[in-house]
Design an enzyme around this catalytic site. Structure first.
Site, PDB file in Angstrom:
ATOM      1  N   HIS A   7       0.826  -1.185  -0.096  1.00  0.00           N
ATOM      2  CA  HIS A   7      -0.045   0.032  -0.066  1.00  0.00           C
ATOM      3  C   HIS A   7       0.866   1.318  -0.106  1.00  0.00           C
ATOM      4  CE1 HIS A   7      -4.142   0.644  -0.198  1.00  0.00           C
ATOM      5  NE2 HIS A   7      -4.646   0.813   1.029  1.00  0.00           N
ATOM      6  N   ASP A  61      -0.646   2.516  -5.444  1.00  0.00           N
ATOM      7  CA  ASP A  61      -0.670   1.078  -5.784  1.00  0.00           C
ATOM      8  C   ASP A  61      -2.091   0.383  -6.288  1.00  0.00           C
ATOM      9  OD1 ASP A  61      -2.651  -0.274  -3.181  1.00  0.00           O
ATOM     10  OD2 ASP A  61      -1.758   1.559  -2.722  1.00  0.00           O
TER      11      ASP A  61
END
Length: 187
Positions: free
Chosen positions: A19, A92
């Site tokens: 992340h 991401d």
């Protein structure tokens, strides 16, 4: 003036997780550009730099991923950034293969909570984005656990290369425009 925001979560526990691709990319950009981040009054780390002759503000929200818009929108407003033209968000993406990057001129959040927050705060989806592929989550794994996990050793080299390409793409967008970058890096 451009604003380049990299999404992630603050604190050491989240470093190098799936992340935090946006943070990783901005750290690389700051290193390349010879600037250091500093705490801003907007709940973010910021750094000012030049890419070519264009001034840019690098932004790493410290609001945690799901509240990224709480930092990005006020910074854009403060610096009078035309977010439809001069905002680039790097993050991401589970819909893109590990190590691939995708550049888009605009689009939906695609289920990404950080992007949902930014779109909600800006009131539109018409900003540039660079997605760094982290691959699909395995069916047996919860999405939150997946995006907060670290990459296996066999994927780390692919990710490091993707972060470099994403940083290159951000610089290309600033210097040559999003269409040029899309033609060069989406493929």
């Amino acid at each position: 003036m451009y604003l380049i925001a990299g999404l992630g979560n603050p604190t050491k526990e989240y470093e190098k997780t799936r992340h935090n691709m946006g943070f990783d990319c901005l750290d690389l950009l700051a290193e390349r550009l010879g600037v250091k981040f500093r705490q801003s009054k907007f709940g973010a780390l910021t750094a000012k730099a030049l890419i070519g002759s264009e001034q840019v503000i690098l932004v790493k929200p410290l609001t945690y991923m799901n509240l990224s818009g709480n930092a990005v929108a006020p910074i854009a407003k403060y610096y009078k950034i035309d977010t439809k033209k001069d905002l680039v968000v790097i993050y991401d993406d589970t819909d893109t293969d590990v190590g691939k990057i995708r550049i888009r001129e605009k689009g939906s959040a695609g289920g990404h909570n950080g992007m949902k927050s930014i779109i909600s705060h800006l009131g539109h989806e018409e900003f540039k984005r660079i997605r760094i592929g982290i691959g699909s989550r395995p069916e047996y794994m919860d999405m939150a656990d997946y995006v907060l996990s670290r990459f296996p050793a066999e994927d780390r080299k692919l990710i490091d290369e993707a972060v470099k390409r994403a940083a290159d793409a951000a610089e290309d967008i600033v210097k040559n425009g999003v269409s040029h970058a899309m033609n060069r890096y989406n493929g």
